[in-house]
Design a protein around this motif. Structure first.
Motif, PDB file in Angstrom:
ATOM      1  N   GLY A 267      19.207   0.282  32.269  1.00  0.00           N
ATOM      2  CA  GLY A 267      18.917   0.667  33.647  1.00  0.00           C
ATOM      3  C   GLY A 267      20.073   1.387  34.296  1.00  0.00           C
ATOM      4  N   LEU A 268      21.296   0.921  34.050  1.00  0.00           N
ATOM      5  CA  LEU A 268      22.475   1.564  34.635  1.00  0.00           C
ATOM      6  C   LEU A 268      22.740   2.925  34.011  1.00  0.00           C
ATOM      7  CD1 LEU A 268      24.715  -1.621  34.805  1.00  0.00           C
ATOM      8  CD2 LEU A 268      23.748  -0.395  36.761  1.00  0.00           C
ATOM      9  N   ALA A 269      22.407   3.082  32.734  1.00  0.00           N
ATOM     10  CA  ALA A 269      22.617   4.373  32.064  1.00  0.00           C
ATOM     11  C   ALA A 269      21.691   5.444  32.606  1.00  0.00           C
ATOM     12  CB  ALA A 269      22.404   4.220  30.560  1.00  0.00           C
ATOM     13  N   LEU A 270      20.561   5.055  33.200  1.00  0.00           N
ATOM     14  CA  LEU A 270      19.593   6.019  33.710  1.00  0.00           C
ATOM     15  C   LEU A 270      19.860   6.415  35.160  1.00  0.00           C
ATOM     16  CD1 LEU A 270      16.362   4.590  32.036  1.00  0.00           C
ATOM     17  CD2 LEU A 270      17.618   6.659  31.438  1.00  0.00           C
ATOM     18  N   ARG A 271      20.941   5.907  35.739  1.00  0.00           N
ATOM     19  CA  ARG A 271      21.318   6.347  37.084  1.00  0.00           C
ATOM     20  C   ARG A 271      21.719   7.812  37.052  1.00  0.00           C
ATOM     21  NH1 ARG A 271      26.479   3.256  38.127  1.00  0.00           N
ATOM     22  NH2 ARG A 271      26.671   3.743  35.903  1.00  0.00           N
ATOM     23  N   PRO A 272      21.445   8.545  38.129  1.00  0.00           N
ATOM     24  CA  PRO A 272      21.959   9.913  38.209  1.00  0.00           C
ATOM     25  C   PRO A 272      23.483   9.907  38.086  1.00  0.00           C
ATOM     26  CG  PRO A 272      20.329   9.530  39.925  1.00  0.00           C
ATOM     27  CD  PRO A 272      20.605   8.198  39.293  1.00  0.00           C
ATOM     28  N   ALA A 273      24.010  10.822  37.297  1.00  0.00           N
ATOM     29  CA  ALA A 273      25.455  10.990  37.103  1.00  0.00           C
ATOM     30  C   ALA A 273      26.128   9.781  36.465  1.00  0.00           C
ATOM     31  CB  ALA A 273      26.138  11.314  38.432  1.00  0.00           C
ATOM     32  N   ALA A 274      25.370   8.968  35.723  1.00  0.00           N
ATOM     33  CA  ALA A 274      25.982   7.845  35.010  1.00  0.00           C
ATOM     34  C   ALA A 274      26.913   8.390  33.922  1.00  0.00           C
ATOM     35  CB  ALA A 274      24.907   6.957  34.386  1.00  0.00           C
ATOM     36  N   PRO A 275      28.035   7.705  33.656  1.00  0.00           N
ATOM     37  CA  PRO A 275      28.935   8.184  32.601  1.00  0.00           C
ATOM     38  C   PRO A 275      28.265   8.108  31.239  1.00  0.00           C
ATOM     39  CG  PRO A 275      29.599   6.008  33.370  1.00  0.00           C
ATOM     40  CD  PRO A 275      28.524   6.480  34.302  1.00  0.00           C
ATOM     41  N   GLY A 276      28.723   8.943  30.325  1.00  0.00           N
ATOM     42  CA  GLY A 276      28.107   8.984  29.006  1.00  0.00           C
ATOM     43  C   GLY A 276      28.393   7.760  28.166  1.00  0.00           C
ATOM     44  N   SER A 277      29.508   7.084  28.439  1.00  0.00           N
ATOM     45  CA  SER A 277      29.822   5.870  27.700  1.00  0.00           C
ATOM     46  C   SER A 277      30.430   4.852  28.655  1.00  0.00           C
ATOM     47  CB  SER A 277      30.784   6.162  26.548  1.00  0.00           C
ATOM     48  OG  SER A 277      32.061   6.522  27.021  1.00  0.00           O
ATOM     49  N   PHE A 278      29.936   3.631  28.596  1.00  0.00           N
ATOM     50  CA  PHE A 278      30.483   2.563  29.427  1.00  0.00           C
ATOM     51  C   PHE A 278      30.089   1.213  28.843  1.00  0.00           C
ATOM     52  CE2 PHE A 278      26.308   3.390  31.329  1.00  0.00           C
ATOM     53  CZ  PHE A 278      25.786   2.115  31.533  1.00  0.00           C
ATOM     54  N   ALA A 279      30.768   0.185  29.312  1.00  0.00           N
ATOM     55  CA  ALA A 279      30.425  -1.186  28.952  1.00  0.00           C
ATOM     56  C   ALA A 279      30.018  -1.915  30.226  1.00  0.00           C
ATOM     57  CB  ALA A 279      31.593  -1.896  28.289  1.00  0.00           C
ATOM     58  N   TYR A 280      28.841  -2.526  30.197  1.00  0.00           N
ATOM     59  CA  TYR A 280      28.423  -3.402  31.290  1.00  0.00           C
ATOM     60  C   TYR A 280      28.780  -4.824  30.869  1.00  0.00           C
ATOM     61  CZ  TYR A 280      25.444  -6.322  34.198  1.00  0.00           C
ATOM     62  OH  TYR A 280      24.991  -7.303  35.049  1.00  0.00           O
ATOM     63  N   LEU A 359      36.336   1.195  21.633  1.00  0.00           N
ATOM     64  CA  LEU A 359      35.294   2.202  21.797  1.00  0.00           C
ATOM     65  C   LEU A 359      35.723   3.415  22.620  1.00  0.00           C
ATOM     66  CD1 LEU A 359      32.325  -0.247  22.509  1.00  0.00           C
ATOM     67  CD2 LEU A 359      32.854   0.906  20.360  1.00  0.00           C
ATOM     68  N   ASP A 360      36.872   3.364  23.297  1.00  0.00           N
ATOM     69  CA  ASP A 360      37.342   4.474  24.118  1.00  0.00           C
ATOM     70  C   ASP A 360      36.287   4.902  25.134  1.00  0.00           C
ATOM     71  OD1 ASP A 360      39.131   6.378  25.019  1.00  0.00           O
ATOM     72  OD2 ASP A 360      38.489   7.893  23.582  1.00  0.00           O
ATOM     73  N   ILE A 361      35.724   3.931  25.849  1.00  0.00           N
ATOM     74  CA  ILE A 361      34.639   4.179  26.797  1.00  0.00           C
ATOM     75  C   ILE A 361      35.163   4.777  28.099  1.00  0.00           C
ATOM     76  CG2 ILE A 361      33.001   2.503  25.900  1.00  0.00           C
ATOM     77  CD1 ILE A 361      34.165   0.451  27.777  1.00  0.00           C
ATOM     78  N   ASP A 362      34.235   5.367  28.865  1.00  0.00           N
ATOM     79  CA  ASP A 362      34.592   6.059  30.110  1.00  0.00           C
ATOM     80  C   ASP A 362      34.731   5.129  31.305  1.00  0.00           C
ATOM     81  OD1 ASP A 362      34.443   8.549  28.814  1.00  0.00           O
ATOM     82  OD2 ASP A 362      32.292   8.692  29.174  1.00  0.00           O
ATOM     83  N   GLN A 363      34.084   3.952  31.240  1.00  0.00           N
ATOM     84  CA  GLN A 363      34.039   3.088  32.420  1.00  0.00           C
ATOM     85  C   GLN A 363      33.713   1.661  32.006  1.00  0.00           C
ATOM     86  OE1 GLN A 363      30.689   3.476  35.250  1.00  0.00           O
ATOM     87  NE2 GLN A 363      32.180   3.709  36.891  1.00  0.00           N
ATOM     88  N   VAL A 364      34.220   0.706  32.774  1.00  0.00           N
ATOM     89  CA  VAL A 364      33.820  -0.696  32.651  1.00  0.00           C
ATOM     90  C   VAL A 364      33.083  -1.072  33.924  1.00  0.00           C
ATOM     91  CG1 VAL A 364      34.588  -3.092  32.488  1.00  0.00           C
ATOM     92  CG2 VAL A 364      35.735  -1.320  31.132  1.00  0.00           C
ATOM     93  N   LEU A 365      31.844  -1.535  33.782  1.00  0.00           N
ATOM     94  CA  LEU A 365      31.042  -1.991  34.912  1.00  0.00           C
ATOM     95  C   LEU A 365      30.909  -3.504  34.826  1.00  0.00           C
ATOM     96  CD1 LEU A 365      28.073   0.546  35.190  1.00  0.00           C
ATOM     97  CD2 LEU A 365      29.745   0.022  36.966  1.00  0.00           C
ATOM     98  N   LEU A 366      31.193  -4.186  35.922  1.00  0.00           N
ATOM     99  CA  LEU A 366      31.119  -5.641  35.962  1.00  0.00           C
ATOM    100  C   LEU A 366      29.871  -6.077  36.721  1.00  0.00           C
ATOM    101  CD1 LEU A 366      34.841  -6.416  36.913  1.00  0.00           C
ATOM    102  CD2 LEU A 366      33.853  -6.194  34.615  1.00  0.00           C
ATOM    103  N   GLY A 367      29.213  -7.131  36.244  1.00  0.00           N
ATOM    104  CA  GLY A 367      28.034  -7.646  36.922  1.00  0.00           C
ATOM    105  C   GLY A 367      27.797  -9.094  36.559  1.00  0.00           C
ATOM    106  N   GLY A 368      26.677  -9.636  37.060  1.00  0.00           N
ATOM    107  CA  GLY A 368      26.367 -11.042  36.856  1.00  0.00           C
ATOM    108  C   GLY A 368      26.682 -11.839  38.103  1.00  0.00           C
TER     109      GLY A 368
END
Length: 419
Positions: A267-280, A359-368
């Motif tokens: 769901g977060l990956a389908l946001r407009p302008a979401a980064p190409g790689s991230f960890a939720y 993984l050299d990801i673009d962003q870390v997203l925190l939730g829960g």
């Protein structure tokens, strides 16, 4: 599979793929819409192909005119938009201690919501009885679904934005207009032959106003292809239970099952302008991660990717219910239980740093729920750990309180948009 055309081209699949490309651009354009010329430019399709696709989408109630836009020359361009009320999906978040069910429209906006306490340890039979009852009650309320019996004393939820989680008014999110009548549109020329395209996942048929299916997200490990959980940490009785097939039989609707963190990441990956790689990174009743690489969730062949909580960080640490010792989850949740949130954030940061390095990801997203109860503490704590290791990856909090349940609905919707 589909029949092939004269040139070896899988024509029905190609048309379906092209329609999904157009639908996804209509989705991301939002209420402002997008013109046919822009659709052609951004998809690489011919204007004739786009005309035929959009004519069919309009006749099926999936697209509608959204006004006109000035052009650089000639008459103003007609702008098209997605019709969100053309279809709906149910999202189910089956957590260890709570059940959330919600209904979203085709754009992923929540239009009805129900919540109730539920123990995953009660066993598959009683738990699926509860899921079945909640989904049926949700659907009985209809797309406008303002009523929320939920937990005793909890106020009704009339709708919330799928990303920000901001509650809406009845007129903003919960009122779902009827699909407008669409005038007849003449057929455009057939889509010309094109090279083979990769197979895309089967998408449900969209009948205007219909419920397309049910997405279920629950703790792992599980097998998303077989539609059944494995030995869920702390609840081994779920191992091998046919959750997907049993719910599909009970509800008479297609059902998709995936891990909770994978659903949220989708769901977060389908946001407009979401980064190409991230960890939720999700910290609630457990700890896990949903990984997105190249714009798509990384599940692994056995849905085993993202089991961040059971990464060993202390060889002689306390035992974990998974059978290991010194797991990130058991250490982090123990700190939370002691009320030491700064320490919990530091431990979470160590896990996030491992993901960034690996993984050299673009962003870390925190939730829960634990993170959302103290978002600044966890965001600052994780940032501090990354900064101390000279890892510049940005850290943000995914503010949507029901990211997993909304992501579960996207398990059903995503194939319609070729995702």
């Amino acid at each position: 599979m589909y029949a092939r055309g004269l040139g070896g081209v899988n024509v029905p699949a190609l048309r379906s793929h092209n329609a999904a490309l157009v639908l996804d651009l209509l989705r991301t354009a939002g209420e402002t819409g997008i013109s046919r010329l822009e659709l052609a430019e951004r998809t690489g399709l011919t204007p004739q192909a786009v005309s035929k696709i959009t004519a069919r989408l309009r006749s099926e109630g999936l697209a509608a005119e959204a006004g006109h836009r000035a052009s650089t020359g000639g008459k103003p361009r007609t702008v098209l938009r997605l019709v969100p009320s053309a279809g709906y999906a149910v999202g189910v978040h089956l957590d260890r201690d709570e059940l959330t069910t919600l209904l979203t429209d085709l754009a992923g906006t929540v239009v009805a919501l129900r919540r109730r306490p539920l123990g995953l340890g009660e066993g598959a039979g009683p738990v699926l009885d509860a899921v079945t009852g909640e989904v049926r009650a949700l659907l009985a309320a209809g797309p406008a679904g303002i009523a929320n019996p939920g937990a005793a004393g909890e106020p009704s939820v009339v709708g919330e934005h799928p990303v920000t989680g901001e509650p809406g008014t009845a007129g903003e999110y919960s009122d779902v207009p009827d699909v407008p009548d669409v005038p007849d549109v003449p057929d455009a020329p057939d889509v010309p032959d094109a090279p083979d395209v990769p197979d895309v996942p089967d998408a449900p048929d969209v009948v205007p106003g219909s419920v397309l299916g049910v997405g279920v997200a629950m703790p792992g490990p599980l097998d998303h292809r077989a539609g059944m959980p494995g030995r869920v940490t702390g609840f081994p009785s779920w191992d091998g239970y046919p959750v997907r097939d049993e719910l599909a039989r009970r509800l008479g609707l297609p059902v998709v099952l995936d891990k909770d963190t994978n659903a949220a990441a989708l769901g977060l990956a389908l946001r407009p302008a979401a980064p190409g790689s991230f960890a939720y990174v999700h910290l609630g009743t457990g700890l896990g991660a949903g990984l997105v690489l190249g714009g798509a969730p990384l599940r692994g062949d056995r849905t085993g990717a993202g089991e961040l909580g059971h990464q060993t960080v202390q060889l002689d640490g306390p035992p974990c219910a998974c059978g290991g010792r010194g797991c990130l989850e058991v250490l982090c949740l123990a700190a939370v239980a002691r009320g030491e949130l700064v320490e919990a954030a530091r431990i979470l940061g160590a896990g996030a740093a491992n993901l960034v390095r690996l993984l050299d990801i673009d962003q870390v997203l925190l939730g829960g729920r634990v993170v959302l109860d103290a978002p600044e503490v966890f965001a600052d704590g994780v940032r501090e750990v990354l900064a101390g290791l000279r890892l510049p990856t940005p850290v943000e909090v995914a503010a949507a309180p029901r990211a997993v349940a909304v992501g579960a609905a996207w398990l059903v919707l995503a194939p319609i948009f070729g995702q």
